[in-house]
Design an enzyme around this catalytic site. Sequence first.
Site, short mmCIF file in Angstrom:
data_model
loop_
_atom_site.label_atom_id
_atom_site.label_comp_id
_atom_site.label_asym_id
_atom_site.label_seq_id
_atom_site.Cartn_x
_atom_site.Cartn_y
_atom_site.Cartn_z
CB SER A 159 -0.89 0.01 1.25
OG SER A 159 -1.49 1.28 1.45
CE1 TYR A 185 -3.06 -1.81 6.10
CE2 TYR A 185 -2.75 0.47 5.43
CZ TYR A 185 -3.14 -0.83 5.13
OH TYR A 185 -3.62 -1.13 3.87
#
Length: 321
Positions: A159, A185
């Site tokens: 990501s 994350y």
Amino acid sequence: MTATAFGQDSTALQVIAGHDLTGKETIVTGGASGLGYETALALATAGARVVLAGRDDAKGEQAVKALRARTGNEKVVHRHLDLASLESVTTWARKHSATGKPLHILVLNAGVMALPLIRTVDGFESHFAVNHLGHFAFTIGLLPSLRAAGAARVVSVSSRAHRRSDVIFEDPNYAHRPYDAWEAYGQSKTANALFAVGLTTRYIGHGITCNAVSPGGIKTGLQRHMSPQEITSRGWGAPVPSGWKTPEQGAATSVWGALAPELDGVGGKYLEDCAVAAPWTQDDNDSLPSGHYLPRAVDPDRADRLWTLSERLITDSGHPL
């Protein structure tokens, strides 16, 4: 970025059009919904046998029925996999490898985001455990099947959020530092990219390559742990927020990474918008534009260090690889 026939608006079905995957074995983690579902749909459309690996059996079986109905491909199945449990991961992989079947495409798609500090049954912080360590152990366990394919591709879904944190090797599981969900994350997404480098370096001689993928911003179940207030405050309230993609578009780069002829024998790259992305060398990481990555996310030395750390953490937890 490199120029290809596809781009940011392409869909997974457009990317796979004209490809015949009859006789090919594929696995998609988190394939019952969101990007994973669209990735599985494309692979099934091309005739592959598709295994959806996920924790929710009911959702998995529903997805199997839907995919079979949409594609006419009866070779779509669901198998239970809990990436938060190394016992589940290693047992699953060993059983699959014991069949002797080759594995041609492995898409490491499942993930969690924006969780509070939760530790898995093995004692790891959840983002690092599910997004990275579980997939790491899963792939290592499947190496015999990947080798048997002759030429196998692994896709590691990362990501643009990798900009939020490098891997903090001294404390990846927040044992001694303050916890931040978005930092955690980001750390796991950096790990996903570094894993692609480490796997390719070690196994390209066996015909196995791995590339990291940034799918872009997409509304999926990934946001389920965020409050409505946080979603609204970030400007993510619309069905497709400005600048975001549909799930069909988001899955396109995963499919491109799994079969594009331009990537034959190519691994350790960071892909976005169906192309190899470009490094971003400016100091402002927060403004990392689409189509770019931070060089630390594909750094070979960091990849080696992460590989060694991952092996040690998994082995020390009582699950030898």
